[in-house]
Design a protein around this motif. Structure first.
Motif, PDB file in Angstrom:
ATOM      1  N   VAL A   1    -109.298  12.902 -23.024  1.00 21.18           N
ATOM      2  CA  VAL A   1    -111.240  11.378 -23.149  1.00 21.18           C
ATOM      3  C   VAL A   1    -110.422  10.913 -24.041  1.00 21.18           C
ATOM      4  CG1 VAL A   1    -111.159  12.387 -20.744  1.00 21.18           C
ATOM      5  CG2 VAL A   1    -112.834  12.506 -22.672  1.00 21.18           C
ATOM      6  N   ALA A   2    -111.090  11.477 -25.107  1.00 18.92           N
ATOM      7  CA  ALA A   2    -111.119  10.878 -26.574  1.00 18.92           C
ATOM      8  C   ALA A   2    -110.181   9.957 -27.078  1.00 18.92           C
ATOM      9  CB  ALA A   2    -111.026  12.427 -27.584  1.00 18.92           C
TER      10      ALA A   2
ATOM     11  N   ALA B   1    -114.982   6.189 -24.634  1.00 12.26           N
ATOM     12  CA  ALA B   1    -114.507   7.827 -24.210  1.00 12.26           C
ATOM     13  C   ALA B   1    -115.850   8.958 -24.119  1.00 12.26           C
ATOM     14  CB  ALA B   1    -113.835   8.078 -25.327  1.00 12.26           C
ATOM     15  N   SER B   2    -116.888   8.230 -25.360  1.00 13.30           N
ATOM     16  CA  SER B   2    -117.838   9.240 -25.028  1.00 13.30           C
ATOM     17  C   SER B   2    -118.823   9.510 -23.697  1.00 13.30           C
ATOM     18  CB  SER B   2    -118.646   9.016 -26.175  1.00 13.30           C
ATOM     19  OG  SER B   2    -119.632   8.132 -25.780  1.00 13.30           O
ATOM     20  N   ALA B   3    -118.596   8.477 -23.283  1.00 15.01           N
ATOM     21  CA  ALA B   3    -119.180   8.372 -21.656  1.00 15.01           C
ATOM     22  C   ALA B   3    -118.630   8.703 -20.691  1.00 15.01           C
ATOM     23  CB  ALA B   3    -119.336   6.733 -20.979  1.00 15.01           C
ATOM     24  N   ILE B   4    -117.296   9.309 -20.811  1.00 12.38           N
ATOM     25  CA  ILE B   4    -116.532   9.877 -19.143  1.00 12.38           C
ATOM     26  C   ILE B   4    -116.286  11.223 -20.113  1.00 12.38           C
ATOM     27  CG2 ILE B   4    -114.297  10.292 -19.352  1.00 12.38           C
ATOM     28  CD1 ILE B   4    -113.813   7.826 -18.712  1.00 12.38           C
ATOM     29  N   ASP B   5    -116.762  11.787 -21.586  1.00 14.82           N
ATOM     30  CA  ASP B   5    -117.102  12.671 -22.095  1.00 14.82           C
ATOM     31  C   ASP B   5    -117.967  13.698 -21.247  1.00 14.82           C
ATOM     32  OD1 ASP B   5    -115.086  14.777 -23.978  1.00 14.82           O
ATOM     33  OD2 ASP B   5    -118.003  15.141 -24.482  1.00 14.82           O
ATOM     34  N   ARG B   6    -118.415  12.892 -21.454  1.00 11.63           N
ATOM     35  CA  ARG B   6    -119.944  13.279 -21.140  1.00 11.63           C
ATOM     36  C   ARG B   6    -120.146  13.994 -20.103  1.00 11.63           C
ATOM     37  NH1 ARG B   6    -125.140  11.548 -18.943  1.00 11.63           N
ATOM     38  NH2 ARG B   6    -126.547  12.441 -19.084  1.00 11.63           N
TER      39      ARG B   6
ATOM     40  N   GLN C   1    -107.300   8.363 -13.794  1.00  9.28           N
ATOM     41  CA  GLN C   1    -106.863   9.987 -14.093  1.00  9.28           C
ATOM     42  C   GLN C   1    -108.330  10.622 -14.740  1.00  9.28           C
ATOM     43  OE1 GLN C   1    -104.228   9.794 -11.897  1.00  9.28           O
ATOM     44  NE2 GLN C   1    -103.967  11.736 -13.400  1.00  9.28           N
ATOM     45  N   ALA C   2    -108.832   9.738 -15.781  1.00  9.54           N
ATOM     46  CA  ALA C   2    -110.236  10.814 -16.657  1.00  9.54           C
ATOM     47  C   ALA C   2    -110.676  10.955 -15.408  1.00  9.54           C
ATOM     48  CB  ALA C   2    -110.929   9.584 -17.831  1.00  9.54           C
ATOM     49  N   THR C   3    -111.471  10.560 -14.842  1.00 12.57           N
ATOM     50  CA  THR C   3    -112.649  10.516 -14.057  1.00 12.57           C
ATOM     51  C   THR C   3    -112.234  11.168 -12.838  1.00 12.57           C
ATOM     52  OG1 THR C   3    -112.697   7.876 -12.864  1.00 12.57           O
ATOM     53  CG2 THR C   3    -113.815   8.585 -14.672  1.00 12.57           C
TER      54      THR C   3
ATOM     55  N   ASN D   1    -106.173   0.821 -23.761  1.00 13.05           N
ATOM     56  CA  ASN D   1    -105.843   1.542 -22.659  1.00 13.05           C
ATOM     57  C   ASN D   1    -106.266   1.987 -21.564  1.00 13.05           C
ATOM     58  OD1 ASN D   1    -107.319   3.427 -23.669  1.00 13.05           O
ATOM     59  ND2 ASN D   1    -106.213   4.354 -25.019  1.00 13.05           N
ATOM     60  N   LEU D   2    -107.271   1.448 -21.419  1.00 16.34           N
ATOM     61  CA  LEU D   2    -108.147   2.727 -20.386  1.00 16.34           C
ATOM     62  C   LEU D   2    -107.226   1.939 -18.721  1.00 16.34           C
ATOM     63  CD1 LEU D   2    -110.950   4.110 -20.098  1.00 16.34           C
ATOM     64  CD2 LEU D   2    -112.057   1.998 -19.295  1.00 16.34           C
ATOM     65  N   VAL D   3    -107.391   0.385 -19.130  1.00 15.29           N
ATOM     66  CA  VAL D   3    -106.768   0.061 -17.027  1.00 15.29           C
ATOM     67  C   VAL D   3    -105.216   0.275 -17.090  1.00 15.29           C
ATOM     68  CG1 VAL D   3    -108.655  -0.180 -16.311  1.00 15.29           C
ATOM     69  CG2 VAL D   3    -107.645  -2.100 -17.559  1.00 15.29           C
ATOM     70  N   GLU D   4    -104.867   0.016 -18.481  1.00 12.64           N
ATOM     71  CA  GLU D   4    -103.096  -0.246 -19.047  1.00 12.64           C
ATOM     72  C   GLU D   4    -102.327   0.598 -17.975  1.00 12.64           C
ATOM     73  OE1 GLU D   4    -100.264   0.597 -22.001  1.00 12.64           O
ATOM     74  OE2 GLU D   4    -101.909   1.393 -22.628  1.00 12.64           O
TER      75      GLU D   4
END
Length: 221
Positions: A164-165, A61-66, A189-191, A171-174
């Protein structure tokens, strides 16, 4: 002299063995680069390396949030750099010989599109309903003021940070369903939202320069 030669040969053999191991033990250019980076990092003093280490280990979560924070700053700074009387600017107004900009978005419409798309792309991560103002990715038609548009933009990024938190390894690739009805994942979706933002950020930069404005990210520090 003989001892010096032995020492040199031993050092060369060790260095070569490390290089071969580093290359042979990797299966991609990325791994090779990582090996080089690690080798350089080992040369740094322990104190310097320790001070550069994060206080808490990164998470998915923190990596994508950055990543989101990076594009958010670029887009918001560029938006704030454009004078309000230029928010209705598009290259179509320049009537450039040989060009075809008919019907392209104005600067303000670019921002509203980014914001509305942020909501649409990030909302499936949690299942939270996006605001009614997304208007098929166009944003509110009656929103014209610079302050209102920038607030709408910032609110959409806040929505992304909150979404993204909730990401984690389970659940990342669910499989989930996007707003367009396609099967996708939370990771995509997040990226993808960040990638989409950068796409339009590139267009915003051209709009700024067409009006004699140097983008904030390109100004001398």
């Amino acid at each position: 002299m003989l001892n010096k030669r032995k020492h040199l040969l031993s050092h060369t053999a060790t260095t070569s063995a490390k290089s071969v191991f580093c290359y042979a033990g990797t299966s991609s250019i990325l791994s090779l680069l990582r090996c080089i980076i690690d080798s350089q990092a080992a040369k740094s003093s322990p104190a310097a390396w320790a001070s550069a280490s994060p206080s808490t280990p990164p998470t998915i979560a923190s990596a994508i949030d950055r990543e989101i924070s990076l594009v958010e700053k670029e887009v918001v700074d560029a938006a704030e750099a454009m004078p309000e009387d230029k928010f209705d600017f598009s290259p179509e107004k320049l009537n450039l010989p040989g060009s075809d900009y008919k019907g392209v978005r104005t600067f303000g419409e670019q921002l509203k599109h980014i914001a509305a798309s942020n909501y649409l792309i990030w909302s499936p991560i949690t299942g939270e309903k996006p605001p009614d103002t997304v208007n098929d990715g166009k944003g509110p038609d009656n929103m014209k003021a610079k302050a209102e548009i920038i607030k709408y933009l910032k609110d959409s990024f806040a929505f992304g940070h909150k979404s993204v938190a909730t990401l984690n390894s389970s659940n990342l690739v669910e499989p989930i369903t996007s707003k367009s009805g396609r099967q996708t994942t939370r990771l995509f979706q997040a990226t993808f939202a960040a990638a989409h933002c950068f796409d339009h950020y590139g267009q915003m930069i051209e709009y700024l320069r067409m009006n004699g404005i140097v983008p904030p990210a390109s100004r001398a520090r």
